[in-house]
Scaffold this motif. Structure first.
Motif, PDB file in Angstrom:
ATOM      1  N   ARG A 164       0.827  -1.214   0.000  1.00 19.19           N
ATOM      2  CA  ARG A 164       0.000   0.000   0.000  1.00 19.19           C
ATOM      3  C   ARG A 164       0.857   1.258   0.000  1.00 19.19           C
ATOM      4  N   SER A 165       1.921   1.221   0.770  1.00 16.49           N
ATOM      5  CA  SER A 165       2.787   2.397   0.853  1.00 16.49           C
ATOM      6  C   SER A 165       3.418   2.722  -0.494  1.00 16.49           C
ATOM      7  N   MET A 166       3.979   1.715  -1.148  1.00 12.76           N
ATOM      8  CA  MET A 166       4.695   1.955  -2.401  1.00 12.76           C
ATOM      9  C   MET A 166       3.758   2.158  -3.583  1.00 12.76           C
ATOM     10  N   ARG A 167       2.693   1.352  -3.655  1.00 15.21           N
ATOM     11  CA  ARG A 167       1.814   1.464  -4.808  1.00 15.21           C
ATOM     12  C   ARG A 167       1.013   2.758  -4.788  1.00 15.21           C
ATOM     13  N   GLU A 195       3.130  17.025 -10.849  1.00 13.54           N
ATOM     14  CA  GLU A 195       2.747  17.716  -9.616  1.00 13.54           C
ATOM     15  C   GLU A 195       3.750  17.447  -8.501  1.00 13.54           C
ATOM     16  N   LYS A 196       3.943  18.440  -7.670  1.00 15.80           N
ATOM     17  CA  LYS A 196       4.722  18.225  -6.444  1.00 15.80           C
ATOM     18  C   LYS A 196       3.854  17.454  -5.452  1.00 15.80           C
ATOM     19  N   ARG A 197       4.388  16.372  -4.947  1.00 11.59           N
ATOM     20  CA  ARG A 197       3.621  15.558  -4.016  1.00 11.59           C
ATOM     21  C   ARG A 197       4.363  15.344  -2.694  1.00 11.59           C
ATOM     22  N   PHE A 198       5.653  15.668  -2.672  1.00  5.02           N
ATOM     23  CA  PHE A 198       6.486  15.419  -1.488  1.00  5.02           C
ATOM     24  C   PHE A 198       6.272  13.979  -1.014  1.00  5.02           C
ATOM     25  N   GLY A 199       6.475  13.063  -1.968  1.00  3.96           N
ATOM     26  CA  GLY A 199       6.169  11.667  -1.726  1.00  3.96           C
ATOM     27  C   GLY A 199       7.121  10.987  -0.764  1.00  3.96           C
ATOM     28  N   LEU A 200       6.777   9.753  -0.461  1.00  3.20           N
ATOM     29  CA  LEU A 200       7.505   8.974   0.532  1.00  3.20           C
ATOM     30  C   LEU A 200       8.478   8.005  -0.121  1.00  3.20           C
ATOM     31  N   GLU A 201       8.668   8.110  -1.433  1.00  4.19           N
ATOM     32  CA  GLU A 201       9.498   7.152  -2.152  1.00  4.19           C
ATOM     33  C   GLU A 201      10.925   7.134  -1.597  1.00  4.19           C
ATOM     34  N   GLY A 202      11.351   5.974  -1.228  1.00  7.08           N
ATOM     35  CA  GLY A 202      12.635   5.804  -0.564  1.00  7.08           C
ATOM     36  C   GLY A 202      12.488   5.664   0.933  1.00  7.08           C
ATOM     37  N   CYS A 203      11.346   6.114   1.466  1.00  2.00           N
ATOM     38  CA  CYS A 203      11.092   6.035   2.915  1.00  2.00           C
ATOM     39  C   CYS A 203       9.791   5.278   3.190  1.00  2.00           C
ATOM     40  N   GLU A 204       9.419   4.386   2.280  1.00  2.12           N
ATOM     41  CA  GLU A 204       8.094   3.760   2.352  1.00  2.12           C
ATOM     42  C   GLU A 204       7.869   2.960   3.624  1.00  2.12           C
ATOM     43  N   VAL A 205       8.930   2.512   4.257  1.00  2.00           N
ATOM     44  CA  VAL A 205       8.766   1.690   5.452  1.00  2.00           C
ATOM     45  C   VAL A 205       8.172   2.490   6.611  1.00  2.00           C
ATOM     46  N   MET A 206       8.099   3.813   6.477  1.00  2.00           N
ATOM     47  CA  MET A 206       7.494   4.617   7.533  1.00  2.00           C
ATOM     48  C   MET A 206       6.030   4.240   7.752  1.00  2.00           C
ATOM     49  N   ILE A 207       5.326   3.848   6.697  1.00  2.00           N
ATOM     50  CA  ILE A 207       3.909   3.504   6.851  1.00  2.00           C
ATOM     51  C   ILE A 207       3.730   2.280   7.738  1.00  2.00           C
TER      52      ILE A 207
END
Length: 946
Positions: free
Chosen positions: A243-246, A258-270
């Motif tokens: 869910r975090s990555m997809r 768009e700027k999303r300030f995504g979590l890519e690279g830090c997905e394990v935070m979820i």
């Protein structure tokens, strides 16, 4: 015996490395006599070795003369030496010299192993494998600490040899690597220490001064098997990673520009956050308040808070209409999206998210304050039901002073939340796959790092491959999990296309049930009169002038103050402090919780309040008379804060979020001390309803006034607050029947400068009696606290009376307004200077003075009435602040709107300046006399045009 003297030199280095304050408490000992336990000396380097020697020699003489821990330790070493058939056994009486030498070696080796264990606990994180990119040095040092065994040759540091690797050693009580085993081989000890401290988790904790806390951490990390998960736990983690990555992949496909300030690279935070919340729920936590920075916020909303995906996706539509007031700025792209508050009930736990604005970490104290309030209203003094989680970026966590300020509140009475979980999203451990934001090109400045990042295999694939290889899941199950979530996102995306209106209030946290109507609007647009019955005023005055606790000795100086309050109550008058007392006390009677905080608020910066009495004979015995007013009253909380403005004001703002049935006030020691809290004012208070869609009734008490003091103790900078007020200076309002209240509802905050204690009393009560909540900024006085003319009668506070936005002239000039040649408008303390000067010049009939008590929103209706009452008078605005400060730039264009630019409003006051005050008493008095002369010089503006 002479050979035994070799022991101190051999034990010294090892003992000094081994024993430290954390472990010393384990070895307190009691002699055979009945004396008190002797604590291990730890003040000087080497003290541990000398103590060890004493214990060893004492044990040789008589094993019963030392503590059982030492006896067990030395006996174990002796037995191991005796197990070697080539060595003679210990005799029952006195050991042989050769045996003693061998025993010394065994003792020394055991000490070395204990020292080794401690070295890993202290410094093992230096060599932890924390960099997934493999391009940086160790986190804290670029070298391997010399006391960590990374190669065989480093055993020599502890006088150990390769042959010792398979020897069994007694484990100390300060480690849990053995689990149920009490001895391990040196080889296994090193392996387990490396597994605990030198893998992909770095653990730094030995700086903690609490032994129990250190032991708790050791047990949680060192116990064998703690990092092993069941198959179900592994599958859950995989699903959460999917869910975090997809989610990030879906946003990237649909809105790549768009700027999303995504979590890519830090997905394990979820999965990390969800695990924290799950464990908290299991332990009885019912409410979690989450402070969230911009990075990954959308992912947290979607997969932790579980906000509807279509509500997130639809906000990419620039044509979307917002149904709720103040939500216009929610329609911009999600990269700048400021999530307000959300809540969802899952596993019997309520989750609330408070977003951080652009200024780093400003949300930290706000979350803490909201947590404290929730605990207070739930009766959760121990913090067992409400907990906060703060998420930080690593650079922001280190670089912002408010982080430390918030930590500093943790053990302060009336501020502690009994613990907070801080999650630092480290850019080195959970690297940024796309740079600062999706439109940023990180290879401009970090080319080598981002080449390595682009080659990095995503964590989801790594973990899925691992579980597939070990048989926990199949490839088909993994692909089905991905397809399932992708389908959820696509369906939500389709529904978002049908969205025409965004209803923000549907997902707001703390909607204050029963306060607003079902549409989230005030139930009425009226405010009841703020006066109270005289018997209530009298009762509060009597309690305020007494000590409602028996055998309580107060200071003699305070006795005089209480007698003064009693005299005022008898004569039906109040000064500033007593008016405040009566406002607070009357609200407590009505069930309104009152909380006043700030630096020295219990006594009052100017020693006028004295809400907390201190027994002069019994240390730390206090009494709060305000909590003895009524049998079933609401509680009164008055608390001295730390010397912090940024953190404390943020805390009180968060506190005020929790309930509308509370009056939460923060008082600056001097008004201009709010300078260091400007971020909270700009990001949260001024914009509270417009940007955050939240009502908040926090009150700021800012001592203000030109008294001849220095620049740092004079001005509360009213110009700043007025500049941020949102009423339109050029819009001529329509004066409806409910104009006063509707104007307050439309403003972003209320700014007042009261000149009488009665009006201060009323504005405090009005703050709670309004059918909505707005921040209230009050410029409070200093010299007026004891000014003989600054007193009010009960007649101005009894039932039927209310707050006066404008106090008109009521003297001789008002009796014959046609003869008045000048009408002076002013606000605050300068009124008393003007009245005194007018009297000295005998101009009571020719000059009228009108006080503007509520500055913003501007009382257009009453100002218009006053100006029309004196048609032949010059209009003057007089202030004691410099012309480029204070109120003039705010009131001038609004006067022009009311007057249709047909009459001028002349300025009288100090000239423009860079600093708000000179700090020179004589210069201050000269400038005061100068502008007072101008104010009453009726020819001052003749021949001038505007």
């Amino acid at each position: 015996m002479s050979q035994l003297r070799l022991l101190p030199s051999r034990l010294g280095a090892q003992a000094s490395r081994l024993l430290a304050p954390h472990d010393i408490q384990m070895f307190n000992w009691r002699s055979r006599s009945s004396g008190p336990p002797a604590t291990f000396p730890s003040g000087k380097r080497g003290g541990s070795s000398s103590y060890m020697e004493e214990m060893y020699f004492a044990w040789l003489e008589n094993p019963q003369s030392v503590h059982k821990y030492w006896d067990s330790f030395f006996r174990k070493a002796s037995e191991e030496g005796a197990c070697d058939p080539t060595q003679p056994r210990f005799p029952e009486s006195r050991p042989a010299v050769s045996s003693r030498t061998e025993t010394s070696k065994l003792v020394e080796d055991h000490l070395a192993v204990q020292s080794l264990i401690r070295a890993y606990q202290i410094r093992g994180h230096h060599v932890a494998q924390l960099d997934p990119l493999g391009i940086l040095d160790a986190d804290l040092d670029s070298f391997v600490p010399s006391d960590l065994i990374t190669t065989i040759d480093k055993l020599a540091f502890y006088d150990l040899r390769e042959a010792d690797l398979d020897k069994e050693f007694q484990l100390p009580t300060t480690t849990f690597i053995g689990g149920s085993e009490h001895t391990l081989s040196l080889r296994e000890i090193i392996r387990r220490l490396e597994s605990t401290y030198c893998q992909h988790i770095g653990l730094e904790f030995m700086f903690i001064n609490d032994v129990e806390q250190c032991q708790w951490i050791r047990r949680k990390f060192e116990t064998p098997g703690v990092m092993q998960f069941s198959s179900e736990e592994k599958r859950t983690l995989l699903a959460r990673l999917v869910r975090s990555m997809r989610f990030e992949d879906f946003l990237a496909r649909k809105w790549s520009s768009e700027k999303r300030f995504g979590l890519e690279g830090c997905e394990v935070m979820i999965p990390a956050l969800k695990t924290i919340i799950d464990k908290s729920s299991e332990m009885g936590i019912e409410n979690v308040i989450l402070g969230m920075p911009h990075r990954g916020r959308l992912n947290v909303l979607a997969n932790v808070i579980r906000k509807d995906l279509e509500q997130i996706f639809c906000q990419f539509d620039p044509k979307l209409e917002a149904a709720d007031e103040g939500s216009g700025d929610v329609k911009y792209h999600l990269g700048m999206y400021h999530e307000r508050i959300n809540r969802v009930t899952n596993r019997n736990i309520t989750l609330s998210l408070v977003a951080n604005p652009s200024h780093l970490e400003a949300v930290d104290p706000v979350v803490q304050g909201k947590t404290k309030a929730e605990q207070f209203y739930r009766g959760d003094a121990q913090g067992k039901k409400v907990m906060s989680i703060l998420v930080h970026g690593d650079a922001a966590f280190a670089g912002q002073g408010v982080v430390y300020e918030t930590f500093h509140l943790s053990d302060l009475p009336s501020y502690t939340t009994n613990g907070t979980v801080h999650v630092v999203v480290n850019n080195q451990v959970c690297y940024r796959r796309r740079g600062h934001n999706e439109m940023d090109e990180p290879m401009f400045t970090q080319p080598l790092m981002y080449k390595q990042i682009h080659r990095q295999v995503p964590v989801l694939k790594k973990y899925a491959d691992k579980l597939i290889a070990e048989g926990t899941v199949t490839l088909q199950e993994f692909e089905e999990e991905i397809a399932k979530y992708d389908r959820i996102c696509e369906e939500a995306y389709g529904r978002s296309k049908d969205k025409k209106i965004l209803h923000i209030k549907h997902w707001l946290d703390s909607p204050w049930p029963g306060f607003f109507n079902v549409d989230g609007e005030p139930k009425s647009m009226t405010c009841t009169a703020t006066g109270i019955p005289e018997d209530v005023l009298t009762h509060i005055g009597e309690v305020a002038s007494s000590v409602p606790v028996e055998d309580f000795q107060i200071h003699t100086g305070l006795s005089r103050i209480l007698r003064g309050r009693a005299d005022m109550t008898k004569t039906r008058t109040v000064d500033w402090a007593l008016a405040e007392y009566m406002a607070f006390g009357s609200l407590l009677k009505e069930g309104i919780h009152v909380r006043l905080s700030g630096q020295d608020v219990e006594r009052g910066t100017f020693s006028h309040r004295h809400h907390v009495l201190h027994d002069q004979e019994v240390d730390r015995r206090t009494c709060v008379p305000m909590n003895h007013l009524w049998p079933d009253q609401a509680p009164y909380t008055v608390c001295n804060s730390s010397l912090s403005e940024y953190g404390v004001l943020g805390f009180e703002l968060g506190y005020a979020m929790a309930s509308p049935n509370a009056l939460v006030l923060w008082e600056a020691q001097f008004g201009d001390f709010h300078n260091t809290a400007q971020c909270i004012i700009d990001q949260f208070i001024s914009t509270g309803q417009a940007k955050w869609v939240r009502h908040n009734g926090i009150v700021l008490l800012l001592p203000h006034g030109m008294e001849g003091m220095g620049p740092e103790h004079s001005s509360a900078r009213p110009e700043r607050f007025l500049q941020m007020s949102n009423d339109d200076s050029d819009a001529y309002p329509v004066f409806t029947e409910d104009f006063e209240v509707s104007q307050l509802y439309d403003c972003n905050w209320i700014v007042v400068n009261c000149s009488t204690p009665a009006n201060y009393f009323h504005v405090l009560r009005r703050q709670v009696l309004l059918p909505f909540r707005k921040p209230l900024i009050i410029f409070t006085p200093k010299s007026l606290l004891r000014h003989p003319e600054a007193k009010s009668s009960f007649d101005q506070m009894v039932s039927g009376t209310s707050f006066q936005r404008v106090i008109p002239e009521d003297g001789a000039a008002a009796q014959d307004s046609e003869r008045v040649r000048r009408l002076i408008f002013c606000t605050g303390k300068v009124y008393y200077d003007l009245v005194k000067e007018r009297s000295s010049q005998g101009l009571e009939e020719q000059v009228a003075i009108t006080r503007l008590e509520q500055i913003s929103p501007f009382p257009f209706d009453l100002i218009k009435r006053e100006a029309e009452k004196y048609p032949g008078a010059e209009l003057v605005w007089c202030q004691e602040e410099h012309k480029n400060m204070g109120y003039y730039d705010y009131i001038s264009p609004r006067f022009m709107t009311i007057l249709s630019r047909a009459r001028p409003i002349w300025y009288v006051g100090r000239d423009p300046a860079a600093a708000p005050a000179t700090g020179n008493r004589n210069t201050h008095l000269v400038s005061l006399k100068k502008f007072l002369d101008t104010a009453f010089n009726l020819q001052a503006f003749e021949g001038k045009t505007f």
